[in-house]
Write an enzyme that holds these catalytic residues in place. Sequence first.
Site, PDB file in Angstrom:
ATOM      1  N   ALA A  19       0.856  -1.179   0.000  1.00 38.84           N
ATOM      2  CA  ALA A  19       0.000   0.000   0.000  1.00 38.84           C
ATOM      3  C   ALA A  19       0.895   1.234   0.000  1.00 38.84           C
ATOM      4  O   ALA A  19       2.051   1.181   0.429  1.00 38.84           O
ATOM      5  CB  ALA A  19      -0.910  -0.020   1.218  1.00 38.84           C
ATOM      6  N   TYR A  20       0.337   2.333  -0.467  1.00 38.75           N
ATOM      7  CA  TYR A  20       1.122   3.553  -0.670  1.00 38.75           C
ATOM      8  C   TYR A  20       0.638   4.664   0.246  1.00 38.75           C
ATOM      9  O   TYR A  20      -0.546   4.982   0.302  1.00 38.75           O
ATOM     10  CB  TYR A  20       1.036   3.969  -2.155  1.00 38.75           C
ATOM     11  N   LEU A  21       1.612   5.243   0.963  1.00 39.33           N
ATOM     12  CA  LEU A  21       1.339   6.383   1.823  1.00 39.33           C
ATOM     13  C   LEU A  21       1.538   7.675   1.040  1.00 39.33           C
ATOM     14  O   LEU A  21       0.982   8.715   1.387  1.00 39.33           O
ATOM     15  CB  LEU A  21       2.265   6.354   3.043  1.00 39.33           C
TER      16      LEU A  21
END
Length: 147
Positions: free
Chosen positions: A27-29
């Site tokens: 997942a990407y912050l």
Amino acid sequence: MEIERKYLPLDLPANLNDYKCHKIEQAYLNTAPVVRIRKQDDEYFLTYKGGGMMAREEYNLPLNEKSYYHLREKADGNIITKTRFLIPLEDGHTAELDIFEGKFAGMLLVEVEFSSIEDANSFVPPKWFGKDVTNDGHYHNSYLSKI
């Protein structure tokens, strides 16, 4: 430094299940620069990637399970899930074949990492690798997280 080339495979090796594989969730912050969290089997990482296509800065830091799941709740966009097969090539490199699941089920991508830009530029891919999409940002997982 990460140096890699990416391809859209035309087909899969016949004996795919004979190769080592990893279950990956990421997942990407943030996507510019890339700040990603990844669960690979039972390991957890926080990764920073700088700008670039074939070559870019990359730093990996270990996370524990609790930190991973805490950060995952703060992620933007799609969570990417895939199985990555590690396929040794005749020239000594390793093909990392990703078979995507979830929203991107059916998508295939194969990557090869290199020790130098010269090595990457001189690489002759096997025929099954298909189209070279190294310089097409639409095949970065950070882009997929946003669509």
